[in-house]
Motif scaffolding. Structure first.
Motif, PDB file in Angstrom:
ATOM      1  N   THR A   1       6.038  -6.176  -1.443  1.00 37.15           N
ATOM      2  CA  THR A   1       5.324  -5.994  -0.180  1.00 37.15           C
ATOM      3  C   THR A   1       5.846  -6.957   0.885  1.00 37.15           C
ATOM      4  O   THR A   1       6.041  -6.578   2.040  1.00 37.15           O
ATOM      5  N   LEU A   2       6.090  -8.194   0.486  1.00 39.18           N
ATOM      6  CA  LEU A   2       6.633  -9.170   1.437  1.00 39.18           C
ATOM      7  C   LEU A   2       8.027  -8.762   1.902  1.00 39.18           C
ATOM      8  O   LEU A   2       8.353  -8.873   3.084  1.00 39.18           O
ATOM      9  N   GLY A   3       8.842  -8.263   1.001  1.00 39.00           N
ATOM     10  CA  GLY A   3      10.183  -7.805   1.372  1.00 39.00           C
ATOM     11  C   GLY A   3      10.138  -6.636   2.331  1.00 39.00           C
ATOM     12  O   GLY A   3      10.939  -6.557   3.272  1.00 39.00           O
ATOM     13  N   ALA A   4       9.198  -5.707   2.100  1.00 35.04           N
ATOM     14  CA  ALA A   4       9.054  -4.575   3.015  1.00 35.04           C
ATOM     15  C   ALA A   4       8.613  -5.045   4.400  1.00 35.04           C
ATOM     16  O   ALA A   4       9.110  -4.565   5.422  1.00 35.04           O
ATOM     17  N   PHE A   5       7.682  -5.994   4.431  1.00 33.36           N
ATOM     18  CA  PHE A   5       7.223  -6.527   5.715  1.00 33.36           C
ATOM     19  C   PHE A   5       8.355  -7.233   6.459  1.00 33.36           C
ATOM     20  O   PHE A   5       8.571  -7.011   7.656  1.00 33.36           O
ATOM     21  N   LEU A   6       9.101  -8.080   5.744  1.00 34.21           N
ATOM     22  CA  LEU A   6      10.184  -8.826   6.395  1.00 34.21           C
ATOM     23  C   LEU A   6      11.327  -7.921   6.836  1.00 34.21           C
ATOM     24  O   LEU A   6      11.949  -8.168   7.871  1.00 34.21           O
ATOM     25  N   SER A   7      11.596  -6.859   6.090  1.00 36.25           N
ATOM     26  CA  SER A   7      12.632  -5.927   6.535  1.00 36.25           C
ATOM     27  C   SER A   7      12.173  -5.174   7.786  1.00 36.25           C
ATOM     28  O   SER A   7      12.992  -4.881   8.665  1.00 36.25           O
ATOM     29  N   GLY A   8      10.887  -4.893   7.895  1.00 38.32           N
ATOM     30  CA  GLY A   8      10.358  -4.283   9.114  1.00 38.32           C
ATOM     31  C   GLY A   8      10.475  -5.209  10.308  1.00 38.32           C
ATOM     32  O   GLY A   8      10.817  -4.782  11.410  1.00 38.32           O
TER      33      GLY A   8
END
Length: 77
Positions: free
Chosen positions: A44-51
C-alpha cells in the motif's frame, strides 16, 4: 523546452491511464499488470508513493510546457 513538457505530460498521462485501465478489478493484492504481464507486486505504501511520483512527474511536465509556451519566452531586452 515545451516539447519536453509535452512529452512528459503525454507519457505520464498514458502510463496513469494504462495503470487504471488494467487494474480496475482491485483486490487485496497490489499486483501491477500491463498488457497481460505482471510487472510488480507492491504494498500500500509503495502504491501511494508511486502515485506521488507520477503526480510530481506530471506537474513537472506541465510546468515545462507552460514555461516553454509563455509569452516572451526566449526574448531578451
Amino acid at each position: 523546452m515545451a516539447l519536453l513538457g509535452i512529452l512528459l505530460v503525454a507519457a505520464a498521462a498514458a502510463f496513469i491511464g494504462l495503470l487504471i485501465a488494467y487494474n480496475l478489478d482491485g483486490g487485496p493484492d497490489y499486483t501491477v499488470t500491463l498488457f497481460g504481464n505482471d510487472v510488480v507486486t507492491i504494498s500500500t505504501l509503495g502504491a501511494f508513493l508511486s502515485g506521488v511520483a507520477l503526480t510530481l512527474i506530471l506537474a513537472f511536465g506541465v510546468w515545462l510546457l507552460r514555461r516553454g509556451t509563455a509569452p516572451g519566452h526566449g526574448r531578451h531586452r
